[in-house]
Write an enzyme that holds these catalytic residues in place. Structure first.
Site, PDB file in Angstrom:
ATOM      1  N   TYR A  64      18.214 -39.004  13.851  1.00  0.00           N
ATOM      2  CA  TYR A  64      18.185 -37.571  14.144  1.00  0.00           C
ATOM      3  C   TYR A  64      18.596 -36.808  12.897  1.00  0.00           C
ATOM      4  O   TYR A  64      19.651 -37.088  12.326  1.00  0.00           O
ATOM      5  CB  TYR A  64      19.142 -37.222  15.292  1.00  0.00           C
ATOM      6  N   ASP A 215      -4.180 -19.719   7.339  1.00  0.00           N
ATOM      7  CA  ASP A 215      -4.091 -21.045   7.954  1.00  0.00           C
ATOM      8  C   ASP A 215      -5.153 -21.917   7.282  1.00  0.00           C
ATOM      9  O   ASP A 215      -6.338 -21.825   7.612  1.00  0.00           O
ATOM     10  CB  ASP A 215      -4.339 -20.905   9.460  1.00  0.00           C
ATOM     11  N   LYS A 244      -5.924 -33.471   7.643  1.00  0.00           N
ATOM     12  CA  LYS A 244      -7.379 -33.232   7.586  1.00  0.00           C
ATOM     13  C   LYS A 244      -7.845 -33.535   6.164  1.00  0.00           C
ATOM     14  O   LYS A 244      -7.669 -34.649   5.693  1.00  0.00           O
ATOM     15  CB  LYS A 244      -7.690 -31.832   8.076  1.00  0.00           C
ATOM     16  N   ARG A 250      -0.566 -37.299  10.384  1.00  0.00           N
ATOM     17  CA  ARG A 250      -0.749 -36.182  11.318  1.00  0.00           C
ATOM     18  C   ARG A 250       0.495 -35.307  11.287  1.00  0.00           C
ATOM     19  O   ARG A 250       1.592 -35.778  11.614  1.00  0.00           O
ATOM     20  CB  ARG A 250      -0.978 -36.785  12.710  1.00  0.00           C
TER      21      ARG A 250
END
Ligand SMILES: *Cc1c(COP(=O)(O)O)cnc(C)c1O
Length: 443
Positions: A64, A215, A244, A250
């Protein structure tokens, strides 16, 4: 099974998984085989490097690390601080900006934090009409962006005789900003094949007193390589995905040059949107940023663009219409109705998959068909370029696409025959260009 790449390092972690949980290992191996033997034309997908995947599967998943480097809510974060700082520094160098937040779990979370940092619930923001290329986090009714905020939309040029047909209509951007005085003007899209003029967007944002958010989820790799103009210094905030065209794990990323906005973004993301960061994924982001900083990444992005142009030209020759007349980036929208009025994106996607060519149906600008049917296909070249396809392979793919769709229009028995033939040829071509992680998946 295709021949594994002899140069790839044998992967102990896959052997470990196979021994511990053969059921999960088997499904992952099948997915590896699917990726290995099919042509991946989904514009938002890519094949991350073995190093990126290795970094994503480590002890960094055990910790964490809520908070930020130097200011954590848990002890034992010394190495997590170093790693997150390294990821931030590489992101800043890569995109040429002052501040980077590498914690967003994905692009949608990056946008959510950027919105929370700049708007209050109920405030308005301007974005492109979603079905003409926007993302669901740009104001879809069921998404947070359309539930908690008030989206107003600008448009493309729909008039066929306009020289800018199917490109951003900047007059419409200006008009919507004048009318609604949005807090934020949003540019950057999921299915737009042309260059985005960030300077012009900033000019319009300034006139309206709005903040500009760019974006760049789709074009981040091109931007990082200098193959698309940078949103800096024009955009106040830049959001992106990392998986991408950027070819990382990801994930998401938020950047700015403004110190106050940076503070607001950091607060908005944690504790506003997320809890603990995915430190194993942040490790993999650092690796991907490192890869993107190397000179061969620029050559890769140049080839991505060259390949997209050849695929678009090949499909045009076969009678399809590429919206806006072509592409400047890694993707294109194919208007199937130019080839045949009855051809839909839904059928085309399903037929091509039978031949091992993976695509997604997508609306074309002003599409009369609903999103589950559509008149178009969105095709992109980041993944095929990663496996080493060049212009010659793109021409073959264009011809295969037409062969399969032509067969599909003749009926099931013709499609059956042609899809089988093309599937075998696709397998053969893929076997000649093994993915860099071949042994990870089925050694
Ligand atoms: C893909 C995409 C995103 C984010 O997607 P995630 O699936 O949440 O990572 C955001 N904006 C645009 C324009 C996109 O294309």
């Amino acid at each position: 099974m295709p021949t594994p790449n002899p140069d790839a390092a044998p992967d102990a972690s896959m052997d470990t998984l196979r021994a511990a949980d053969p059921e999960v290992a088997e499904i992952i191996a099948r997915e590896g085989e699917r990726q290995e033997s099919t042509i991946e034309l989904i514009a938002s997908e890519n094949h991350a490097s073995p190093a990126v995947m290795a970094a994503a599967g480590t002890v960094m998943t055990n910790k964490y690390a809520e908070g930020y480097p130097g200011r954590r809510y848990y002890g034992g974060c010394v190495h997590h601080d170093s790693l997150e700082q390294l990821a931030r520094d590489r992101a800043k160098e890569l995109f040429g900006c002052r501040f980077a937040n590498v914690q967003p779990h994905s692009g949608a979370q990056a946008n959510m934090a950027a919105f929370m940092a700049t708007m209050k619930p109920g405030d308005s923001f301007a974005s492109l009409i979603l079905k003409d290329g926007g993302h669901l986090s740009h104001g879809m009714k069921l998404n947070f962006s359309g539930t908690f905020f008030n989206p107003v939309h600008y448009a493309l040029h729909y008039d066929k005789s306009h020289p800018e047909h199917e490109r951003i209509d900047h007059d419409s951007v200006r008009a919507v900003c004048r009318e609604h005085k949005p807090k934020v003007l949003l540019c950057g899209y999921s299915a737009y094949p042309r260059v985005i003029d960030f300077a012009k967007f900033r000019e319009i944002a300034d006139e309206a007193g709005a903040l500009l958010i760019a974006d760049i989820a789709h074009i981040a790799g091109l931007v990082a390589a200098g193959e698309h103009a940078s949103p800096f210094p024009h955009a106040h905030i830049v959001t992106t995905t990392t998986h991408k065209s950027l070819r990382g794990p990801r994930g998401g990323l938020i950047m700015t040059n403004d110190e106050d906005l940076n503070k607001a973004i950091n607060r908005a993301l944690f504790p506003g949107v997320q809890g603990g960061p995915l430190m194993h994924i942040i490790s993999a982001k650092a690796v991907a940023f490192g890869e993107a900083l190397r000179p061969d990444f620029k050559l890769y992005q140049q080839q991505v663009i060259a390949n997209a142009k050849v695929l678009a030209a090949s499909l045009t020759e076969h009678g399809y219409r590429i919206t806006s007349g072509g592409t400047d980036n890694h993707l294109m929208l194919v208007d199937l109705t130019a080839r045949d009025d009855n051809l839909t994106g839904k059928d085309a996607e399903a037929w091509l998959e039978r031949a091992g060519i993976i695509t997604n149906k997508n609306g074309v600008p002003d599409d009369p068909r609903p999103p589950m049917t559509t008149s178009g296909l969105r095709l992109g070249t980041p993944a095929t370029t990663t496996r080493g396809f060049k212009e010659a392979e793109m021409k073959r793919i264009g011809a295969w696409i037409d062969q399969v769709l032509s067969a599909g229009m003749k009926g099931e028995s013709e499609l059956d025959k042609v899809a089988d033939t093309v599937r075998a040829e696709v397998r053969e071509l893929c076997a000649q260009h093994p993915l860099p992680h071949a042994t990870r998946c089925h050694a």
